[in-house]
Design an enzyme around this catalytic site. Sequence first.
Site, PDB file in Angstrom:
ATOM      1  N   GLY A   1       5.550  -0.412  -0.468  1.00 12.90           N
ATOM      2  CA  GLY A   1       4.358  -1.224  -0.214  1.00 12.90           C
ATOM      3  C   GLY A   1       3.096  -0.521  -0.658  1.00 12.90           C
TER       4      GLY A   1
ATOM      5  CB  SER B   1      -2.967  -7.278   7.874  1.00  9.68           C
ATOM      6  OG  SER B   1      -3.137  -6.165   8.726  1.00  9.68           O
TER       7      SER B   1
ATOM      8  CB  CYS C   1      -4.618  -2.811   2.820  1.00  8.65           C
ATOM      9  SG  CYS C   1      -4.483  -2.194   1.178  1.00  8.65           S
TER      10      CYS C   1
ATOM     11  N   GLY D   1      -7.261   3.856   6.182  1.00  6.45           N
ATOM     12  CA  GLY D   1      -8.227   4.189   5.130  1.00  6.45           C
ATOM     13  C   GLY D   1      -9.643   3.747   5.489  1.00  6.45           C
TER      14      GLY D   1
ATOM     15  NE  ARG E   1      -0.859   5.877   5.040  1.00 10.76           N
ATOM     16  CZ  ARG E   1      -0.684   4.782   4.309  1.00 10.76           C
ATOM     17  NH1 ARG E   1      -1.692   4.263   3.655  1.00 10.76           N
ATOM     18  NH2 ARG E   1       0.500   4.205   4.235  1.00 10.76           N
TER      19      ARG E   1
HETATM   20  P1  IMP Z   1       0.105  -4.391   8.162  1.00  9.51           P
HETATM   21  O1  IMP Z   1       1.345  -4.361   9.004  1.00  9.51           O
HETATM   22  O2  IMP Z   1       0.079  -5.522   7.200  1.00  9.51           O
HETATM   23  O3  IMP Z   1      -1.157  -4.331   8.972  1.00  9.51           O
HETATM   24  O4  IMP Z   1       0.161  -3.075   7.241  1.00  9.51           O
HETATM   25  C1  IMP Z   1       0.346  -1.795   7.791  1.00  9.51           C
HETATM   26  C2  IMP Z   1       0.568  -0.815   6.675  1.00  9.51           C
HETATM   27  O5  IMP Z   1      -0.579  -0.792   5.815  1.00  9.51           O
HETATM   28  C3  IMP Z   1       0.728   0.630   7.121  1.00  9.51           C
HETATM   29  O6  IMP Z   1       2.021   0.936   7.563  1.00  9.51           O
HETATM   30  C4  IMP Z   1       0.328   1.402   5.867  1.00  9.51           C
HETATM   31  O7  IMP Z   1       1.392   1.540   4.954  1.00  9.51           O
HETATM   32  C5  IMP Z   1      -0.718   0.495   5.240  1.00  9.51           C
HETATM   33  N1  IMP Z   1      -2.097   0.937   5.535  1.00  9.51           N
HETATM   34  C6  IMP Z   1      -2.600   1.453   6.675  1.00  9.51           C
HETATM   35  N2  IMP Z   1      -3.917   1.652   6.571  1.00  9.51           N
HETATM   36  C7  IMP Z   1      -4.262   1.268   5.329  1.00  9.51           C
HETATM   37  C8  IMP Z   1      -5.503   1.249   4.611  1.00  9.51           C
HETATM   38  O8  IMP Z   1      -6.573   1.591   5.107  1.00  9.51           O
HETATM   39  N3  IMP Z   1      -5.439   0.803   3.315  1.00  9.51           N
HETATM   40  C9  IMP Z   1      -4.286   0.417   2.732  1.00  9.51           C
HETATM   41  N4  IMP Z   1      -3.113   0.388   3.370  1.00  9.51           N
HETATM   42  C10 IMP Z   1      -3.097   0.815   4.664  1.00  9.51           C
END
Ligand code: IMP
Length: 488
Positions: free
Chosen positions: A305, A310, A312, A402, A411
């Site tokens: 990924g 969500s 990002c 991030g 990271r």
């Molecule tokens: P979500 O479940 O769609 O909210 O995505 C979570 C995942 O996004 C995490 O496990 C990371 O791999 C990734 N992630 C976390 N923080 C960031 C960011 O600031 N930018 C981009 N990807 C992120």
Amino acid sequence: MKTILKNPAYSLKDFRILPSYTDETHKAADVSLRTPLCRCGADFIHLNLPFLSAAMHAVTGIEMATTLSTLGGVGVLPLIASIEEQCRMVRAVKRYKAGFQTDILTFSPEQKIRELRNVMEKTSYSIFPVTDSGLFHGRLMGVITDKDFDPRFDLDRDIKEKMKTALHVGVEVDDLKEANRLMIEYGRGFLPIVTREGTLQSVVFKKDMDRHIRHPEAAVDARKRHLVGAAVSTHPEDRARIEALVQSDVDFLVIDASDGFTVFQKETLQWIKHHFTTPAIAGNIVTGEAFQMLAELKADAVKIGMGIGSGCTTQEVKATGRGQATAIMEIAKARNEYYKKTNTYIPLIADGGINSPIDIAVALALGADSVMMGNFFARFAESPGKLVKAGGKYVKEYWMEGSRKAFNLRRYHQSAATFFEEGVVGYVPYEGSIFDAIPVAGQRLKATLSTAGVSNIRELHENAVLELQTITAREAGGIHDMTVRRCC
Ligand code: IMP
């Protein structure tokens, strides 16, 4: 030479799973969600539920990790600035015995009722052990509850004047059934467990215990301790962190990098493999070529990924990333070919943009063995984010690694002087306890597998039929031509 790929990348939301013939062996109740998380020597670490909570400060703390492993999944503790703190959290999860709490707030007899009342208001907890030192593993002196004092008169009194000292305790009890028997005998919903010398070891709450007795599918190690993983960075100064985490008995390490197809990832993975037997999960990657590199370096699982979390903003600020479905398809193909050639099966973890049982089902059907979720888990009471009331509704804080709030420079391979955000800070709807929500999500997933005519995730990989949908076909698959009345 420059390459331009003409095929568009697909998201998980572009696919639907076609039904296949369901016979009596595919009944939803009999579907198994057991799955390999990562290689562990010649064997695998398995989960009973294919869910990982993301290595994010807003998602995984001790409570999320212990609760999720109780339900068969696993938590990954984030890259916390202090190595000691991250190791303390690992040890707390490993020490945790289902239903036995070993890390709750404790007071000393000399503290004032005012301090106790402030903590009660902030946490909404109503019962606290009192120990000689005020620390959890001190000598148990009493127990105080919100019923033991009157806030109109007692705020400046010492806790020792109001606490109960005639206590019913369990001595060196480590079996939930025995704790249950004692609670019934004493007519109490709370049981402190002490050593023969009177040192507080753990406490058992009846409401927790009832839940644990109902969930026999916990993800545990060979000594029946809960599984937990921890994030480490590729920076050389994190080698001390890796060593300390291994010594704290972490079950697996997750090399936490937004881009895992780098020389830094390579060196870190090689270093871990050279020094330790603890499994190392590598990533994140989105191409078959990157998979090949990590597989040859003996990664024990690979995380997929980029740019699709969500909150990002990587795709917006750097123009890098890939649709999650396309990334999984390409890497699953590379993984299957590698397996055919070497007989080494490398589990895949889809990470990012997976926010519902629908996304989960598609990610697994495309070839992932498990899914890592941030947004999905941040919504629950067990995540570390603050619960806030906004516009009459309860929401939980959710911030990306991030973002400026997390400031997780390692990271993203960034420096403080030129820092730019790759993620946002915001809120997600509050959805209560994962104890109530996850069994339902698990059941929905089992129902999908049943309709797909399979009885486990392995069969889903082999037999699933997925189809791309047009936007209109997807719209027709949702609610249309009527207004929904939310009645109950
Ligand atoms: P979500 O479940 O769609 O909210 O995505 C979570 C995942 O996004 C995490 O496990 C990371 O791999 C990734 N992630 C976390 N923080 C960031 C960011 O600031 N930018 C981009 N990807 C992120």
